[in-house]
Write a protein that holds these residues in place. Structure first.
Motif, short mmCIF file in Angstrom:
data_model
loop_
_atom_site.label_atom_id
_atom_site.label_comp_id
_atom_site.label_asym_id
_atom_site.label_seq_id
_atom_site.Cartn_x
_atom_site.Cartn_y
_atom_site.Cartn_z
N MET A 179 0.82 -1.20 0.00
CA MET A 179 0.00 0.00 0.00
C MET A 179 0.86 1.26 0.00
SD MET A 179 -2.57 1.34 2.96
CE MET A 179 -1.13 1.88 3.89
N LEU A 180 1.92 1.26 0.80
CA LEU A 180 2.80 2.41 0.86
C LEU A 180 3.57 2.59 -0.44
CD1 LEU A 180 4.10 1.94 4.53
CD2 LEU A 180 2.39 3.59 3.71
N GLU A 181 3.93 1.49 -1.08
CA GLU A 181 4.58 1.59 -2.39
C GLU A 181 3.64 2.26 -3.40
OE1 GLU A 181 7.62 0.86 -3.27
OE2 GLU A 181 8.40 -0.57 -1.80
N GLY A 194 10.90 -4.59 2.03
CA GLY A 194 9.89 -4.34 1.02
C GLY A 194 8.83 -5.41 0.94
N VAL A 195 8.03 -5.37 -0.14
CA VAL A 195 6.85 -6.21 -0.27
C VAL A 195 7.22 -7.70 -0.29
CG1 VAL A 195 4.86 -6.76 -1.73
CG2 VAL A 195 5.60 -4.38 -1.48
N LEU A 198 11.03 0.79 -8.21
CA LEU A 198 11.96 -0.33 -8.25
C LEU A 198 13.35 0.13 -7.83
CD1 LEU A 198 10.85 -2.04 -11.59
CD2 LEU A 198 10.27 -2.73 -9.25
N ARG A 199 14.07 -0.75 -7.14
CA ARG A 199 15.39 -0.40 -6.67
C ARG A 199 16.28 -1.64 -6.60
NH1 ARG A 199 11.40 0.33 -3.13
NH2 ARG A 199 11.27 -1.04 -1.32
#
Length: 389
Positions: A142-144, A154-155, A388-389
């Motif tokens: 949701m935060l992404e 992350g997710v 994306l990272r």
């Protein structure tokens, strides 16, 4: 390092400060949640609110009730929760915080007495949520979507870290040692309990029966007689329709805290810590021993290990962190066997974070204070690019 978010905020007609008018980084502390670990999240939030550096950070506190309602909470740690019969919980105080993605920007809005108000924009979210609907990638996703930076994994890493079955598959795929186990998928126990019992016998007793996607030792039972399996399965199934059964491993229970690195630098591991049970009230480090019975366990950090074993534990902890795509923080739990072999038990992507929890205690013994640790985690989140990272 630039601490302020570079995201644009739209004109504000509700009286809240613009991002450009602020000097300190604005942190949204998110706690509570719908999982069985709700009280632990509240205790964690109180500790963080008490220790966070108010000279560097402005704080907005948002609690999630056990029913899933988001409410605006006090930033006073003594008022942040309402006590229940035994453990604290987030109370419905009549406010309703709009979910971040509902507004399309980083402005926090709240409905109070039927009126929509703004409490201003936030730069980063500190999600102090444990268990499903918080630590499992759902809130992270949701935060992404909302383009909001947040502390922690992350997710995908959060989802993998929450599911003990897939966690072990990922660890095995990265060449990390894990103990023998079997997974009971939804419906298998109900359809063919004898087949599951046969798998347990093949593992060898004792075994530990666990909900696959729960933490804080909720729903875990030690089974030393196959006749007790029915009771243990019933307890685990209260928390999760998927159950993992792990062979008992003879060894010392050692924990290691991992902290992400800045830029391209590698993650860092603390000095390891050890949990030893005192007395016979608990067969293992269960929920009651962790949170309700202070005298039942002794927490030692640094653990009394030789230099070689200490180095191995720290190396394995960082490898486990990297295997799930770790960011920010995690606690890795391992067994150290008599021959010095290190076996990974699990990773916790949002470990207990009260001042007396093992994660901050291990870092304190490694030279990083609780307040410094909170600041470091926020700085790491602010450095992380969106997308994306």
């Amino acid at each position: 390092m630039e601490n302020m978010s570079t995201s644009q905020t739209r004109p504000n007609n509700l009286g809240a400060p613009h991002a450009a008018d602020r000097v300190r980084t604005r942190v949204l502390v998110l706690f509570g949640g719908r999982s069985g670990e709700h009280p632990i999240s509240c205790i964690t939030a109180a500790g963080v609110l008490r220790a966070i550096d108010r000279d560097r950070f402005d704080v907005v506190a948002v609690g999630i009730t056990q029913g899933g309602k988001w409410v605006l909470a006090s930033t006073d740690p003594d008022e942040v929760v309402t006590s229940g019969d035994d453990l604290p919980h987030v109370a419905d105080n009549g406010t309703e915080v709009l979910l971040p993605f509902a507004s399309g920007d980083n402005e926090v809005r709240v409905i109070r007495d039927g009126v929509l108000e703004s409490v201003g924009p936030v730069d980063v979210v500190l999600p102090l949520l444990h268990g499903p609907f918080g630590e499992d990638g759902t809130v992270q996703g949701m935060l992404e979507l909302a383009d909001l930076r947040y502390v922690g994994v992350g997710v995908l890493g959060s989802a993998v870290g929450m599911d003990k079955h897939y966690m072990k598959l990922v660890f095995e795929g990265h060449g990390l040692p894990v103990g023998p186990y079997t997974t009971v998928f939804p419906g298998q126990w109900q359809r063919d309990p004898d087949e599951v019992r046969a798998r347990v016998v093949a593992l060898g007793l004792p075994v530990f029966v666990k909900p696959t996607r729960a933490g804080s030792s909720l729903g875990i039972s030690k089974v030393s007689d196959v006749g007790d399996l029915d009771r243990a399965m019933a307890e685990a199934l209260k928390h999760d329709p998927k159950v993992i059964i792990e062979a008992g491993i003879v060894g010392r229970e050692i924990e290691c805290a991992v902290l992400g690195g800045h830029g391209d630098t590698p993650a860092r591991a603390s000095l390891p810590g050890e949990i030893t049970m005192t007395g016979s009230a608990h067969e293992f480090y269960d929920f009651e021993a962790k949170y309700l019975d202070d005298a039942s366990a002794q927490l030692s950090c640094p653990a009394e290990l030789d230099e070689t074993t200490t180095a191995t534990v720290r190396e394995v902890a960082v490898r486990a962190f990297d295997a799930v795509g770790g960011e920010g923080l995690s606690r890795v739990d391992v067994f150290v066997q008599e021959d010095g072999a290190v076996v990974v038990n699990e990773i916790n992507t949002m470990p207990g974070f009260t001042p007396i929890s093992m994660y901050p205690r291990m870092w304190e013994r490694s030279g990083v204070s609780y307040t410094e640790l909170i600041s470091e985690l926020i700085d790491l989140a602010l450095e992380r690019p969106l997308g994306l990272r």
